[in-house]
Design a protein around this motif. Structure first.
Motif, PDB file in Angstrom:
ATOM      1  N   ASN A  41       0.621  -1.284  -0.120  1.00 21.25           N
ATOM      2  CA  ASN A  41       0.110  -0.332   0.289  1.00 21.25           C
ATOM      3  C   ASN A  41       1.182   1.526  -0.043  1.00 21.25           C
ATOM      4  O   ASN A  41       1.400   1.941   0.856  1.00 21.25           O
ATOM      5  N   PRO A  42       0.729   2.317  -1.328  1.00 22.33           N
ATOM      6  CA  PRO A  42       1.832   3.076  -1.181  1.00 22.33           C
ATOM      7  C   PRO A  42       1.536   4.852   0.119  1.00 22.33           C
ATOM      8  O   PRO A  42       2.184   5.166   0.539  1.00 22.33           O
ATOM      9  N   TYR A  43      -0.068   4.316  -0.361  1.00 18.53           N
ATOM     10  CA  TYR A  43      -0.655   5.129   1.065  1.00 18.53           C
ATOM     11  C   TYR A  43       0.029   4.978   2.344  1.00 18.53           C
ATOM     12  O   TYR A  43       0.307   6.317   3.450  1.00 18.53           O
ATOM     13  N   LEU A  44       0.366   3.945   2.714  1.00 15.31           N
ATOM     14  CA  LEU A  44       0.694   3.538   4.110  1.00 15.31           C
ATOM     15  C   LEU A  44       2.088   4.193   4.144  1.00 15.31           C
ATOM     16  O   LEU A  44       2.466   4.588   4.547  1.00 15.31           O
ATOM     17  N   PHE A  45       2.924   3.908   2.906  1.00 19.53           N
ATOM     18  CA  PHE A  45       3.815   5.014   3.280  1.00 19.53           C
ATOM     19  C   PHE A  45       4.556   6.345   3.432  1.00 19.53           C
ATOM     20  O   PHE A  45       5.087   6.687   4.763  1.00 19.53           O
ATOM     21  N   LYS A  46       3.194   6.709   2.747  1.00 15.17           N
ATOM     22  CA  LYS A  46       3.600   8.114   3.148  1.00 15.17           C
ATOM     23  C   LYS A  46       2.903   8.752   4.369  1.00 15.17           C
ATOM     24  O   LYS A  46       3.626   9.315   4.792  1.00 15.17           O
ATOM     25  N   ALA A  47       1.631   8.036   4.933  1.00 16.24           N
ATOM     26  CA  ALA A  47       1.152   8.348   5.999  1.00 16.24           C
ATOM     27  C   ALA A  47       2.468   7.940   7.043  1.00 16.24           C
ATOM     28  O   ALA A  47       1.716   8.074   8.465  1.00 16.24           O
ATOM     29  N   LYS A  48       2.879   6.946   6.935  1.00 13.92           N
ATOM     30  CA  LYS A  48       4.165   7.057   7.630  1.00 13.92           C
ATOM     31  C   LYS A  48       5.779   8.126   7.991  1.00 13.92           C
ATOM     32  O   LYS A  48       6.105   7.406   8.922  1.00 13.92           O
ATOM     33  N   TYR A  49       5.429   8.771   7.018  1.00 17.00           N
ATOM     34  CA  TYR A  49       6.188   9.897   6.519  1.00 17.00           C
ATOM     35  C   TYR A  49       7.115   9.024   6.824  1.00 17.00           C
ATOM     36  O   TYR A  49       8.819   9.287   7.213  1.00 17.00           O
ATOM     37  N   LEU A  50       7.681   8.241   5.696  1.00 18.76           N
ATOM     38  CA  LEU A  50       8.874   7.397   5.220  1.00 18.76           C
ATOM     39  C   LEU A  50       9.908   9.013   3.313  1.00 18.76           C
ATOM     40  O   LEU A  50       9.017   9.132   3.035  1.00 18.76           O
ATOM     41  N   LEU A  51      10.480   9.190   3.853  1.00 17.35           N
ATOM     42  CA  LEU A  51      11.139   9.998   3.066  1.00 17.35           C
ATOM     43  C   LEU A  51      12.353   9.414   2.438  1.00 17.35           C
ATOM     44  O   LEU A  51      12.597  10.524   1.314  1.00 17.35           O
ATOM     45  N   THR A  52      13.188   8.112   2.861  1.00 18.10           N
ATOM     46  CA  THR A  52      13.764   7.829   1.922  1.00 18.10           C
ATOM     47  C   THR A  52      13.401   6.098   0.866  1.00 18.10           C
ATOM     48  O   THR A  52      12.754   6.100   1.679  1.00 18.10           O
ATOM     49  N   SER A  53      14.271   6.154  -0.351  1.00 18.45           N
ATOM     50  CA  SER A  53      14.304   4.795  -1.140  1.00 18.45           C
ATOM     51  C   SER A  53      14.484   4.185   0.275  1.00 18.45           C
ATOM     52  O   SER A  53      13.470   2.486  -0.244  1.00 18.45           O
ATOM     53  N   GLU A  54      15.616   3.898   0.670  1.00 14.99           N
ATOM     54  CA  GLU A  54      16.036   2.660   1.799  1.00 14.99           C
ATOM     55  C   GLU A  54      14.728   2.636   2.781  1.00 14.99           C
ATOM     56  O   GLU A  54      14.545   1.040   2.857  1.00 14.99           O
ATOM     57  N   GLU A  55      13.997   3.299   3.538  1.00 16.68           N
ATOM     58  CA  GLU A  55      13.559   3.111   4.458  1.00 16.68           C
ATOM     59  C   GLU A  55      12.232   2.225   3.717  1.00 16.68           C
ATOM     60  O   GLU A  55      11.905   1.421   4.479  1.00 16.68           O
ATOM     61  N   ILE A  56      11.507   2.666   2.211  1.00 19.28           N
ATOM     62  CA  ILE A  56       9.860   1.741   1.539  1.00 19.28           C
ATOM     63  C   ILE A  56      11.035   1.049   1.302  1.00 19.28           C
ATOM     64  O   ILE A  56      10.845  -0.123   1.155  1.00 19.28           O
ATOM     65  N   VAL A  57      12.276   0.894   0.928  1.00 16.95           N
ATOM     66  CA  VAL A  57      12.643  -0.594   0.077  1.00 16.95           C
ATOM     67  C   VAL A  57      12.911  -1.833   1.456  1.00 16.95           C
ATOM     68  O   VAL A  57      12.364  -2.616   1.108  1.00 16.95           O
ATOM     69  N   LEU A 218      19.152   1.468  -4.813  1.00 23.35           N
ATOM     70  CA  LEU A 218      19.076   2.415  -6.730  1.00 23.35           C
ATOM     71  C   LEU A 218      18.362   2.402  -7.546  1.00 23.35           C
ATOM     72  O   LEU A 218      18.284   3.526  -7.994  1.00 23.35           O
ATOM     73  N   GLN A 219      17.416   1.289  -8.004  1.00 23.16           N
ATOM     74  CA  GLN A 219      16.293   1.376  -8.580  1.00 23.16           C
ATOM     75  C   GLN A 219      15.058   2.306  -8.648  1.00 23.16           C
ATOM     76  O   GLN A 219      14.534   2.282  -9.003  1.00 23.16           O
ATOM     77  N   PHE A 220      14.921   2.017  -6.797  1.00 19.81           N
ATOM     78  CA  PHE A 220      13.700   2.788  -6.963  1.00 19.81           C
ATOM     79  C   PHE A 220      14.074   4.413  -7.202  1.00 19.81           C
ATOM     80  O   PHE A 220      13.335   5.138  -6.771  1.00 19.81           O
ATOM     81  N   SER A 221      15.164   4.385  -6.812  1.00 18.80           N
ATOM     82  CA  SER A 221      15.809   5.704  -6.559  1.00 18.80           C
ATOM     83  C   SER A 221      15.800   6.456  -7.866  1.00 18.80           C
ATOM     84  O   SER A 221      14.975   7.550  -7.900  1.00 18.80           O
ATOM     85  N   LEU A 222      16.004   5.793  -9.034  1.00 21.55           N
ATOM     86  CA  LEU A 222      16.038   5.973 -10.149  1.00 21.55           C
ATOM     87  C   LEU A 222      14.744   6.277 -10.892  1.00 21.55           C
ATOM     88  O   LEU A 222      14.865   7.000 -11.717  1.00 21.55           O
ATOM     89  N   GLU A 223      14.013   5.000 -10.692  1.00 18.66           N
ATOM     90  CA  GLU A 223      12.818   5.039 -10.759  1.00 18.66           C
ATOM     91  C   GLU A 223      11.450   6.206 -10.109  1.00 18.66           C
ATOM     92  O   GLU A 223      10.897   6.707 -11.123  1.00 18.66           O
ATOM     93  N   TYR A 224      11.644   6.296  -8.854  1.00 15.92           N
ATOM     94  CA  TYR A 224      10.769   7.227  -7.897  1.00 15.92           C
ATOM     95  C   TYR A 224      11.110   8.558  -7.314  1.00 15.92           C
ATOM     96  O   TYR A 224      10.467   8.777  -6.898  1.00 15.92           O
ATOM     97  N   ASN A 228      16.159  15.931  -7.729  1.00 21.92           N
ATOM     98  CA  ASN A 228      16.313  16.315  -5.686  1.00 21.92           C
ATOM     99  C   ASN A 228      16.427  15.651  -5.237  1.00 21.92           C
ATOM    100  O   ASN A 228      16.768  16.074  -3.669  1.00 21.92           O
ATOM    101  N   GLY A 229      16.422  14.592  -4.854  1.00 20.75           N
ATOM    102  CA  GLY A 229      16.283  13.772  -4.555  1.00 20.75           C
ATOM    103  C   GLY A 229      14.746  12.681  -4.151  1.00 20.75           C
ATOM    104  O   GLY A 229      14.735  12.268  -2.961  1.00 20.75           O
ATOM    105  N   ALA A 230      13.658  14.102  -4.014  1.00 16.86           N
ATOM    106  CA  ALA A 230      12.397  13.467  -3.004  1.00 16.86           C
ATOM    107  C   ALA A 230      11.359  13.038  -4.033  1.00 16.86           C
ATOM    108  O   ALA A 230      11.614  12.220  -5.175  1.00 16.86           O
TER     109      ALA A 230
END
Length: 246
Positions: A41-57, A218-224, A228-230
């Motif tokens: 669920n991508p909405y959950l990631f936003k609600a948990k205030y995840l800010l970095t690719s590594e946190e999500i991965v 790396l894949q997530f950062s390049l794609e999403y 500016n890194g956001a």
């Protein structure tokens, strides 16, 4: 009944525990970022205030690992339970659909559907198990109408204070291992053998895990991620949920 020899259990674990660890690593090797992003669920990631690719991965991969390990180790413990029961009561892996173990005890035929823990299924899954029990009992009584068949849902860990479920019995943790082995202390005696080469095997797993985290980050950062890194949340949600996303 032949009392279980813990030496036999130890030898079985040492011979077979490597298969569990191999499946853990194989599960990581077969994983793809697209596959895990589709599931969560991508909405959950936003609600948990995840800010970095590594946190999500890490959240994605760790959720997959937790679910997969429970299943894989549950299957492995089922094999151990059958081995122990065979040694004690001459039990065997059942050829009947939905039944994992069959054995005779006290003049009765016990049919067992084994699960990892006690909270394993919803109402429809439990109804399916009960239906499987009825079908199995009918099959076993063909040609032996006087056979007394007892159905058991066995859970490798946990507790259940109401074993009589009406259509079947539910034995968990100590009660389950005692039921299949006749040894009330077996549930604690199993712990030590299960640690065989655990650190060595876990080091191998952690190496594969670290590589997977690095690759997916790396894949997530390049794609999403924007330049500016956001994190580009709109693009991530579209990938996960858009009707035109493939």
């Amino acid at each position: 009944m032949t009392p279980i020899d813990l030496t036999d259990v130890t030898k079985y674990v040492e011979t077979h525990i490597g298969g569990f660890h191999q499946k853990r690593i194989a599960s990581l090797d077969g994983l793809s970022l697209i596959k895990v992003l589709k599931r969560k669920n991508p909405y959950l990631f936003k609600a948990k205030y995840l800010l970095t690719s590594e946190e999500i991965v890490r959240g994605l991969v760790d959720a997959h690992i937790s679910s997969n390990e429970e299943t894989v180790f549950g299957d492995w413990l089922e094999g151990l339970a059958i081995f122990i029961n065979e040694k004690v009561y001459g039990g065997r892996k059942s050829g009947i659909n939905g039944i994992d173990l069959e054995f005779d005890k006290e003049g009765k035929r016990f049919i067992v559907n084994s699960k990892s823990g006690p909270n394993w299924g919803n109402a429809s899954q439990i109804a399916k198990m009960k239906s499987d029990f009825k079908t199995a009992a009918k099959t076993l009584r063909t040609g032996n109408s006087g056979l007394q068949v007892v159905a058991v849902n066995g859970c490798c860990y946990g507790r259940n204070n109401s074993p009589d479920q009406g259509d079947y019995f539910k034995y968990c943790g100590q009660d389950f291992w005692d039921f299949i082995s006749g040894d009330t202390n077996l549930y604690t005696e199993l712990i030590e053998p299960l640690g065989y080469k655990a650190k060595e095997k876990n080091d191998e797993f952690q190496e594969s895990y670290a590589k997977m985290i690095n690759k997916f980050t790396l894949q997530f950062s390049l794609e999403y991620c924007d330049d500016n890194g956001a994190i580009n949340w709109k693009k991530l949600v579209q990938f996960n949920s858009s009707t035109s996303s493939h």
